[in-house]
Design a protein around this motif. Structure first.
Motif, mmCIF file in Angstrom:
data_model
loop_
_atom_site.group_PDB
_atom_site.id
_atom_site.type_symbol
_atom_site.label_atom_id
_atom_site.label_comp_id
_atom_site.label_asym_id
_atom_site.label_seq_id
_atom_site.Cartn_x
_atom_site.Cartn_y
_atom_site.Cartn_z
ATOM 1 N N LEU A 5 0.832 -1.209 0.000
ATOM 2 C CA LEU A 5 0.000 0.000 0.000
ATOM 3 C C LEU A 5 0.864 1.256 0.000
ATOM 4 N N SER A 6 1.950 1.215 0.740
ATOM 5 C CA SER A 6 2.854 2.367 0.789
ATOM 6 C C SER A 6 3.403 2.687 -0.602
ATOM 7 N N LYS A 7 3.800 1.661 -1.336
ATOM 8 C CA LYS A 7 4.303 1.861 -2.702
ATOM 9 C C LYS A 7 3.212 2.437 -3.611
ATOM 10 N N LEU A 8 1.999 1.913 -3.464
ATOM 11 C CA LEU A 8 0.890 2.395 -4.292
ATOM 12 C C LEU A 8 0.554 3.856 -3.982
ATOM 13 N N THR A 13 0.894 9.608 -5.583
ATOM 14 C CA THR A 13 1.422 10.964 -5.420
ATOM 15 C C THR A 13 2.184 11.398 -6.664
ATOM 16 N N GLU A 14 3.005 10.504 -7.206
ATOM 17 C CA GLU A 14 3.751 10.815 -8.437
ATOM 18 C C GLU A 14 2.806 11.127 -9.597
ATOM 19 N N ILE A 15 1.769 10.323 -9.723
ATOM 20 C CA ILE A 15 0.798 10.530 -10.809
ATOM 21 C C ILE A 15 0.100 11.876 -10.656
ATOM 22 N N ARG A 40 -3.871 6.403 -12.628
ATOM 23 C CA ARG A 40 -4.387 6.766 -11.309
ATOM 24 C C ARG A 40 -5.589 5.895 -10.958
ATOM 25 N N ASP A 41 -6.464 5.640 -11.914
ATOM 26 C CA ASP A 41 -7.627 4.791 -11.663
ATOM 27 C C ASP A 41 -7.204 3.368 -11.297
ATOM 28 N N ILE A 42 -6.218 2.853 -11.996
ATOM 29 C CA ILE A 42 -5.728 1.496 -11.723
ATOM 30 C C ILE A 42 -5.120 1.415 -10.335
ATOM 31 N N VAL A 43 -4.333 2.418 -9.962
ATOM 32 C CA VAL A 43 -3.721 2.436 -8.633
ATOM 33 C C VAL A 43 -4.793 2.520 -7.555
ATOM 34 N N ARG A 48 -7.903 -0.121 -3.162
ATOM 35 C CA ARG A 48 -9.179 -0.596 -2.605
ATOM 36 C C ARG A 48 -9.189 -2.116 -2.416
ATOM 37 N N GLN A 49 -8.660 -2.849 -3.401
ATOM 38 C CA GLN A 49 -8.655 -4.309 -3.304
ATOM 39 C C GLN A 49 -7.772 -4.785 -2.158
ATOM 40 N N ILE A 50 -6.587 -4.203 -2.018
ATOM 41 C CA ILE A 50 -5.691 -4.606 -0.939
ATOM 42 C C ILE A 50 -6.305 -4.247 0.410
#
Length: 78
Positions: A5-8, A13-15, A40-43, A48-50
């Motif tokens: 989650l932290s990576k996502l 933020t980058e996006i 951004r939508d994919i992330v 949400r899934q995680i």
């Protein structure tokens, strides 16, 4: 926090920072802007899934039942 989650969230933020400087009104930037919006939508979906897997909610009607009622309803007896 979960490392995945932290990576996502870092990627999100980058996006968002990339979207701040891209102007979608210019035709040559529209493809790039759409790429970042879709990313951004994919992330967000992945987050949400995680989160859902880490912290699942108790479905109704079980949320309002006692432990004894749930055990009895499942056919498991102590």
């Amino acid at each position: 926090m979960n490392p995945e989650l932290s990576k996502l969230f870092d990627r999100l933020t980058e996006i968002d920072e990339s979207l701040d400087w891209i102007e979608p009104t210019k035709n040559e930037r529209m493809d790039e802007w759409m790429y970042y919006v879709e990313s951004r939508d994919i992330v967000c979906i992945s987050i949400r899934q995680i989160s859902k897997n880490i912290n699942p909610k108790i479905p109704e009607p079980w949320a309002s039942m006692s432990a004894q009622e749930i055990i009895k309803g499942l056919g498991v007896y102590k």
